[in-house]
Design a protein around this motif. Structure first.
Motif, PDB file in Angstrom:
ATOM      1  N   VAL A 122       0.839  -1.205   0.000  1.00 35.33           N
ATOM      2  CA  VAL A 122       0.000   0.000   0.000  1.00 35.33           C
ATOM      3  C   VAL A 122       0.876   1.257   0.000  1.00 35.33           C
ATOM      4  O   VAL A 122       0.581   2.238  -0.701  1.00 35.33           O
ATOM      5  N   ALA A 123       1.962   1.238   0.773  1.00 37.90           N
ATOM      6  CA  ALA A 123       2.854   2.406   0.854  1.00 37.90           C
ATOM      7  C   ALA A 123       3.505   2.705  -0.490  1.00 37.90           C
ATOM      8  O   ALA A 123       3.651   3.873  -0.881  1.00 37.90           O
ATOM      9  N   ILE A 124       3.898   1.662  -1.211  1.00 33.29           N
ATOM     10  CA  ILE A 124       4.523   1.854  -2.525  1.00 33.29           C
ATOM     11  C   ILE A 124       3.527   2.485  -3.506  1.00 33.29           C
ATOM     12  O   ILE A 124       3.886   3.339  -4.314  1.00 33.29           O
ATOM     13  N   VAL A 125       2.256   2.067  -3.427  1.00 35.97           N
ATOM     14  CA  VAL A 125       1.238   2.596  -4.325  1.00 35.97           C
ATOM     15  C   VAL A 125       0.912   4.054  -4.007  1.00 35.97           C
ATOM     16  O   VAL A 125       0.825   4.905  -4.895  1.00 35.97           O
ATOM     17  N   PHE A 126       0.747   4.364  -2.714  1.00 42.05           N
ATOM     18  CA  PHE A 126       0.239   5.690  -2.332  1.00 42.05           C
ATOM     19  C   PHE A 126       1.322   6.714  -2.009  1.00 42.05           C
ATOM     20  O   PHE A 126       1.019   7.910  -1.949  1.00 42.05           O
TER      21      PHE A 126
ATOM     22  N   GLN B  31       8.215   5.334   2.666  1.00 46.32           N
ATOM     23  CA  GLN B  31       8.505   5.126   4.086  1.00 46.32           C
ATOM     24  C   GLN B  31       7.601   5.981   4.970  1.00 46.32           C
ATOM     25  O   GLN B  31       7.184   5.545   6.051  1.00 46.32           O
ATOM     26  N   ILE B  32       7.294   7.193   4.523  1.00 44.25           N
ATOM     27  CA  ILE B  32       6.399   8.074   5.290  1.00 44.25           C
ATOM     28  C   ILE B  32       5.009   7.464   5.391  1.00 44.25           C
ATOM     29  O   ILE B  32       4.408   7.394   6.469  1.00 44.25           O
ATOM     30  N   VAL B  33       4.476   6.996   4.254  1.00 45.61           N
ATOM     31  CA  VAL B  33       3.151   6.371   4.251  1.00 45.61           C
ATOM     32  C   VAL B  33       3.161   5.100   5.094  1.00 45.61           C
ATOM     33  O   VAL B  33       2.218   4.829   5.856  1.00 45.61           O
ATOM     34  N   GLU B  34       4.232   4.327   5.007  1.00 41.35           N
ATOM     35  CA  GLU B  34       4.334   3.089   5.782  1.00 41.35           C
ATOM     36  C   GLU B  34       4.328   3.374   7.284  1.00 41.35           C
ATOM     37  O   GLU B  34       3.634   2.691   8.057  1.00 41.35           O
ATOM     38  N   LEU B  35       5.085   4.389   7.696  1.00 39.15           N
ATOM     39  CA  LEU B  35       5.120   4.746   9.115  1.00 39.15           C
ATOM     40  C   LEU B  35       3.745   5.203   9.596  1.00 39.15           C
ATOM     41  O   LEU B  35       3.285   4.805  10.682  1.00 39.15           O
TER      42      LEU B  35
END
Length: 407
Positions: free
Chosen positions: A354-358, A381-385
């Motif tokens: 999901v983080a890679i997509v968004f 990394q920001i979205v993942e966190l």
């Protein structure tokens, strides 16, 4: 369609009345005999006095040019005299309900609208106008040898033809002059919108402007898409990763821009990847991303902090400082993405996926630089966190009021 009041000034005679006006999709495909690449765009189109005028989409006005952006600017002016219009063959366009308009100057245009009755009406009006502008030419009578042309007769016909051509050119110049004066008195874009002839777009609109217009802090289109996905798409394999049919996504975008009450339960939107594709497209089309340009470097700097707890704390402060439409929309979106991840066993969408997509969709620098590849890593990394620490970052405990969060 109701005639616009501001055109009544030109109603001098039947030839010069406004025959039709409205919004259609158009593209120029041949320019004076030379084929050019199709570039579909929406146009406020006016048929008047045998002249068809396509106006530019106001969104295409250069940034900062407020005067031009507030006016309806002509893009193409088409003289229908000697032209032709017919339904376009399937090899001309994959769209449905497409007209092919040809001019005597060797230019060709395609006109389209999703409602058949509207584009059919355009076809009939243009055909009638062309017929009205083309005088009937009687068949020449057969001459016997005794009645055959003399040199004097041919000269007379040549002078008559020249006079007719000059008269036609003079009439054409007079019509163009009338049309030019009419366009100079055209109304502002705002006044046309207030009368209900043009509706503001949903896609490509600034988030705060859209929310203010809808009297909400979250765009209605975003809420509708999320409700639809959570109702029937959480278990679909590759949700948000698999691309939907682009043509159908563009059709959904057009509906969202022009219909206030959009029903995503309509059968034509049954494919869930069309809904997710349109939602991603909405965020990519924002003139300023969900993570504002002014905050981009701060988020990048925060994700690089060595201490994990410090990263979470700083990230929470940055998120709380966002304008209210950004904060509320972001909170709803990330809450939804958390639900998507909870079904990762069936949809195969992990936090990293999901983080890679968004990541690149939700935040980007205002000006691309040589660090673009590095930024893409940080964006994910920001979205993942934020997905992993959603409850901590969006917790409102002890949140001080922020002066920037106005609406």
């Amino acid at each position: 369609m109701k005639q616009l009041r501001w055109i009544e000034a030109l109603r001098e005679n039947q030839c010069h009345q406004l025959e039709k006006a409205g919004i259609v999709n158009k593209t120029k495909v041949v320019d004076h005999g030379k084929k050019i690449r199709k570039n579909w765009s929406q146009s406020w189109t006016v048929l008047h006095g045998g002249i068809l005028t396509f106006h530019k989409d106001p969104k295409s006005a250069p940034a900062g040019n407020a005067n031009k952006a507030s006016q309806i600017v002509p893009e193409y002016t088409v003289d229908l005299r000697g032209g032709s219009v017919q339904w376009a063959a399937k090899d001309k366009s994959s769209k449905k309900f497409v007209l092919e308009l040809k001019t005597r100057q060797g230019c060709e245009y395609l006109m389209q609208y999703d409602t058949e009755s509207i584009i059919s009406d355009w076809c009939k009006v243009i055909q009638d106008t062309i017929h009205h502008l083309t005088p009937h030419q009687p068949e020449p009578e057969h001459l016997s040898d005794e009645e055959d042309d003399t040199g004097s007769d041919r000269e007379d016909r040549k002078r008559t033809s020249t006079r007719n051509t000059s008269a036609a050119d003079s009439e054409q110049n007079r019509i163009r002059g009338k049309l030019k004066r009419f366009l100079q008195r055209r109304p502002t874009l705002q006044s046309v919108k207030e009368k209900g002839y043009i509706r503001d777009n949903v896609f490509g609109c600034h988030l705060d402007v859209l929310c203010h217009r809808e009297n909400s802090t979250i765009p209605k289109f975003v809420e509708k898409c999320i409700r639809t996905v959570e109702r029937r798409g959480l278990d679909v394999d590759g949700i948000y990763r698999v691309s939907g049919n682009l043509a159908v996504i563009q059709k959904l975008r057009h509906k969202a821009d022009h219909e206030e009450h959009l029903d995503l339960e309509d059968g034509q939107w049954e494919e869930i990847h069309v809904i997710t594709g349109a939602l991603k497209f909405f965020f990519r089309e924002l003139p300023e991303p969900l993570f504002p340009f002014s905050s981009f470097e701060k988020f990048i700097a925060t994700i690089q902090l060595p201490d994990h707890s410090q990263r979470v704390s700083y990230m929470k402060d940055l998120v709380r400082s966002l304008p209210l439409p950004n904060y509320d929309t972001m909170k709803l979106l990330f809450k939804h993405l958390r639900r998507v991840i909870e079904h990762k066993e069936s949809n195969r969408m992990s936090v990293q996926s999901v983080a890679i997509v968004f990541g690149p969709t939700l935040l980007r620098p205002q000006i691309e630089s040589a660090n673009m590849t590095v930024h893409m890593v940080f964006q994910s990394q920001i979205v993942e966190l934020m997905l992993n620490k959603f409850k901590d970052i969006f917790s409102i405990e002890g949140a001080p009021p922020s002066p920037s969060r106005t609406f």
